[in-house]
Design an enzyme around this catalytic site. Structure first.
Site: not given
Ligand code: APR
Length: 235
Positions: A54, A57, A87, A89, A105, A172-173
């Protein structure tokens, strides 16, 4: 009457600011094992590695700035009622000017007592948590992050915020982590429109609401979408 818009974001909204996502090819979990750095057991059995993860990061985040997606979301406060549920941090939504941000989170720039979760401390300067740092209760401090396997204390609040939304925007999730991913099902009814901004394909198979997927990076797709919504709502 202003529409209530909720923007639910994940790591992808910060990707265009140069912060790694978790599950993309070059993501954080491609380089670190979750069980080594993001579980209560890891903190108990390998405290130094977790604190160092951490710290690294946090140090990296200090060099990052909000992108056009964060800024467009912050600018929504000028023309509608908006709340961000993230989600993430990092504090890029706040740096961009968003004043209503709920972190599901946790927050990278905060520490908390290992004993009393109510004792939360801002890391006001720099990025480093001293491994022996203690709170006023004498207990060691830990990152104010929700580890895998831990409760998500803000989840109920987030559900109430989403249930009050007239429009839900998801940016972006991957919708791969629970319970956060279920937030998209807490809209008050199946008429609430959902807009997704993501260059990839998150798991939206179970969403029954009107869904518009803008397959763009956040820094491009979010400003585009918000301009369209602002014009539509101004009519
Ligand atoms: N713009 C928008 N979206 C994007 C981009 C971008 N430039 N690049 C990637 N993405 C998308 C991917 O297609 C994917 O759908 O962002 C998403 C990232 O997914 P994850 O890496 O799984 O991130 P997230 O969904 O935030 O993870 C949720 O998992 O590890 C835990 O606590 C952590 O909060 C996190 C949680």
């Amino acid at each position: 009457m202003k529409k209530r818009i909720v923007v639910f974001t994940g790591a992808g909204v910060s990707a265009d600011s140069g912060i790694s996502t978790f599950r993309d090819a070059d993501g954080l979990w491609a380089n670190y094992r979750i069980e080594d750095v993001c579980t209560p057991e890891a903190l108990r059995n390998n405290r130094e590695q977790v604190i160092e993860f951490y710290n690294m990061r946090r140090k990296e985040s200090l060099t990052k700035r909000p992108n056009a997606g964060h800024l467009a979301i912050a600018a929504m406060e000028e023309w509608t009622d908006v709340c961000v549920v993230t989600q993430n941090v990092d504090n890029l939504h706040e740096q961009a000017g968003s004043s209503r941000v709920l972190h599901l989170h946790g927050e990278l720039m905060k520490l908390r007592s290992e004993r009393n979760p109510e004792l939360i401390y801002d890391i006001n300067e720099g990025w480093e948590q001293d491994i022996d740092a203690r709170g006023e209760d004498g207990a060691l401090l830990r990152p104010h992050i929700v580890f895998f396997g831990e409760d998500v204390p803000m989840f109920d609040t987030a559900c109430r915020i989403v249930a009050a939304a007239d429009i839900l925007i998801v940016v972006g999730t991957s919708l791969a982590v629970y319970p956060a991913a279920t937030l998209v099902y807490y809209v008050r009814d199946r008429q609430v429109p959902i807009y997704l901004v993501d260059p990839g394909n998150p798991d939206t198979a179970m969403i029954r609401n009107p869904l518009t997927h803008i397959k763009e990076r956040g820094a491009v797709g979010v400003p585009q979408l918000l301009k369209q919504l602002k014009d539509e709502l101004a009519e």
